[in-house]
Design a protein around this motif. Structure first.
Motif, PDB file in Angstrom:
ATOM      1  N   ASN A 116       0.854  -1.374  -0.108  1.00  0.00           N
ATOM      2  CA  ASN A 116      -0.033   0.060   0.043  1.00  0.00           C
ATOM      3  C   ASN A 116       0.793   1.314   0.037  1.00  0.00           C
ATOM      4  O   ASN A 116       0.483   2.305  -0.601  1.00  0.00           O
ATOM      5  CB  ASN A 116      -1.039   0.040   1.076  1.00  0.00           C
ATOM      6  N   SER A 119       2.384   1.784  -3.379  1.00  0.00           N
ATOM      7  CA  SER A 119       1.607   2.660  -4.531  1.00  0.00           C
ATOM      8  C   SER A 119       1.170   4.000  -4.093  1.00  0.00           C
ATOM      9  O   SER A 119       0.978   4.801  -4.762  1.00  0.00           O
ATOM     10  CB  SER A 119       0.008   1.813  -4.107  1.00  0.00           C
ATOM     11  N   ARG A 120       1.478   4.415  -2.814  1.00  0.00           N
ATOM     12  CA  ARG A 120       1.028   5.695  -2.221  1.00  0.00           C
ATOM     13  C   ARG A 120       2.188   6.651  -2.859  1.00  0.00           C
ATOM     14  O   ARG A 120       1.700   7.774  -3.059  1.00  0.00           O
ATOM     15  CB  ARG A 120       0.715   5.957  -0.838  1.00  0.00           C
ATOM     16  N   LEU A 124       1.001   3.148  -8.980  1.00  0.00           N
ATOM     17  CA  LEU A 124       0.189   1.777  -9.035  1.00  0.00           C
ATOM     18  C   LEU A 124       1.484   0.829  -9.672  1.00  0.00           C
ATOM     19  O   LEU A 124       1.248  -0.519  -9.312  1.00  0.00           O
ATOM     20  CB  LEU A 124      -0.956   1.840  -9.749  1.00  0.00           C
ATOM     21  N   ALA A 127       3.846  -0.490  -7.496  1.00  0.00           N
ATOM     22  CA  ALA A 127       3.129  -1.480  -6.398  1.00  0.00           C
ATOM     23  C   ALA A 127       2.746  -3.058  -6.971  1.00  0.00           C
ATOM     24  O   ALA A 127       2.793  -3.968  -6.458  1.00  0.00           O
ATOM     25  CB  ALA A 127       1.739  -0.841  -6.024  1.00  0.00           C
ATOM     26  N   LEU A 147      -3.432  -5.401  -2.736  1.00  0.00           N
ATOM     27  CA  LEU A 147      -3.339  -5.037  -4.117  1.00  0.00           C
ATOM     28  C   LEU A 147      -4.720  -4.546  -4.606  1.00  0.00           C
ATOM     29  O   LEU A 147      -4.867  -3.450  -5.361  1.00  0.00           O
ATOM     30  CB  LEU A 147      -2.764  -6.145  -4.921  1.00  0.00           C
ATOM     31  N   CYS A 150      -4.843  -1.144  -3.521  1.00  0.00           N
ATOM     32  CA  CYS A 150      -4.128  -0.017  -4.600  1.00  0.00           C
ATOM     33  C   CYS A 150      -4.714   0.365  -5.702  1.00  0.00           C
ATOM     34  O   CYS A 150      -4.796   1.603  -6.206  1.00  0.00           O
ATOM     35  CB  CYS A 150      -2.684  -0.862  -4.747  1.00  0.00           C
ATOM     36  N   HIS A 153      -7.715   2.603  -4.671  1.00  0.00           N
ATOM     37  CA  HIS A 153      -7.317   3.979  -4.485  1.00  0.00           C
ATOM     38  C   HIS A 153      -6.674   4.738  -5.741  1.00  0.00           C
ATOM     39  O   HIS A 153      -6.954   5.958  -5.801  1.00  0.00           O
ATOM     40  CB  HIS A 153      -5.754   3.702  -3.523  1.00  0.00           C
TER      41      HIS A 153
END
Length: 378
Positions: A116, A119-120, A124, A127, A147, A150, A153
């Motif tokens: 996570n 990803s942030r 993506l 990730a 996932l 992710c 989000h």
């Protein structure tokens, strides 16, 4: 540091219902970590480094050079705290330092957290690459949920829906978690029909509603100004023994009622919110929320009453910002100046956003001399 008037912005924070579930959005790990019984000195060293562009790795390295120990539990707790305050880059640095410098092997929940965070911080695509390189033996349901989170989000609807079906096929969609993630996505996309469809699917499959399921549904009703729906969800939550209500729930409801002008209902929710303060661990965040919501009710006296209660706690910069921004909704400049003086006397870490509230209101009211004086003082 001196700043020109033209570069100063007043960062008025507003309680938004979609923020009520950020604890869930930030990680799908099911590990529940209480504050470790270890001294919090390391976190106190990390905490003041608020600029994400400044690495906290030197702070961690210095801690070890001083001969101090650090355990997995403490690092996990620090990551959890940093995520709560949306310091994702620093949380990722701690996660990576944990394995790269301390050689602590990652458990499934740690991997889900790191996925996570990547990803942030990095997006993506990175990730997904990280996920592909995770050994299959470590890809537990938490990692798959992470996932999916992710994808959601990143508002990658098609990828999210495809991956959700994969989780159904794998038998990983038998609890509320994956449904909550998809409901959150549909909430953010305002895809109310798809959200309703997921709710019906949960009901048909006998999947229970947890706190987040109710909360997302409540947020959706609030966004759509569906008062009957909000009433029903609050009633169901209060009667469901599996769900523990907290200040976020009542804050979302109060926000929704205020949107449509139902002041009495909003005040009832705020009263219930206040009743949750004793059992709330994040009392500072709850007080900040309460101040901003009471400001929207137009009841200035309530602001001062809540502030006097708040002062029994240790107030940080965010608390002073919440009170000043709330007072300035009434254009109560003198009251805000008193709060500013209180903040100055505390000697907290300098945050230019706090004087900016006054500088902004001075400029809007033609008090340029006061604005310039405060700029010079900074």
């Amino acid at each position: 540091m001196k700043l020109s008037l033209s570069t100063l912005l007043n960062p008025h924070s507003k309680f938004a219902s979609q923020k009520a579930f950020r604890l869930f959005f930030s990680s799908t790990s099911t590990q529940i970590l209480s504050s470790p019984k270890l001294p919090q000195t390391l976190y106190r060293r990390i905490s003041p480094v608020g600029d994400p562009n400044i690495s906290i790795v030197p702070v961690l390295d210095q801690w070890v050079r001083e001969g101090k120990e650090v355990q997995r539990e403490e690092l996990q707790w620090i990551i959890k705290e940093l995520k709560f305050y949306r310091r994702y880059k620093h949380a990722l640095e701690v996660s990576q330092w944990m394995t790269d410098k301390r050689y602590i092997p990652l458990m499934t929940g740690d991997i889900a957290d790191r996925l996570n965070l990547i990803s942030r911080v990095h997006g993506l695509e990175q990730a997904e690459k990280y996920f592909e390189n995770i050994p299959q033996i470590l890809k537990g349901y938490e990692v798959y949920w992470a996932l999916l989170n992710c994808f959601a989000h990143g508002k990658a609807v098609e990828k999210s829906e495809t991956f959700m079906q994969k989780l159904r096929d794998m038998g990983y969609a038998r609890t509320p978690w994956s449904y909550n993630i998809m409901m959150t996505l549909y909430y953010k996309m305002e895809s109310w029909e798809k959200l309703d469809s997921l709710v019906h699917e949960m009901e048909e499959k006998g999947i229970y509603f947890d706190y987040y399921t109710y909360g997302i549904r409540l947020s959706a009703y609030a966004a759509a100004s569906d008062i009957e729906g909000m009433d029903n969800i609050v009633t169901k939550m209060e009667s469901d023994h599996r769900v523990t209500l907290d200040y976020y729930t009542y804050g979302v409801a109060a926000d929704g009622y205020l949107k449509v002008g139902l002041l009495d209902k909003a005040l009832t929710m705020l009263s219930k919110l206040e009743g949750q303060m004793i059992s709330t661990k994040k009392r500072n965040v709850a007080f900040d929320c309460l101040l901003r919501l009471y400001a929207r009710t137009g009841k200035k006296d309530e602001l001062h009453r809540i502030w006097n209660l708040y002062k029994k706690e240790k107030i940080f910069n965010n608390g002073y910002m919440a009170m000043m921004s709330s007072l300035l909704k009434f254009n109560a400049i003198e009251d805000a100046e008193k709060i500013f003086e209180e903040w100055e006397s505390r000697g907290l870490t300098y945050d230019f956003r706090i004087p900016n509230y006054l500088i902004d209101v001075y400029c809007r009211n033609g008090l340029l001399g006061k604005a310039e004086s405060l700029l010079e003082k900074g």
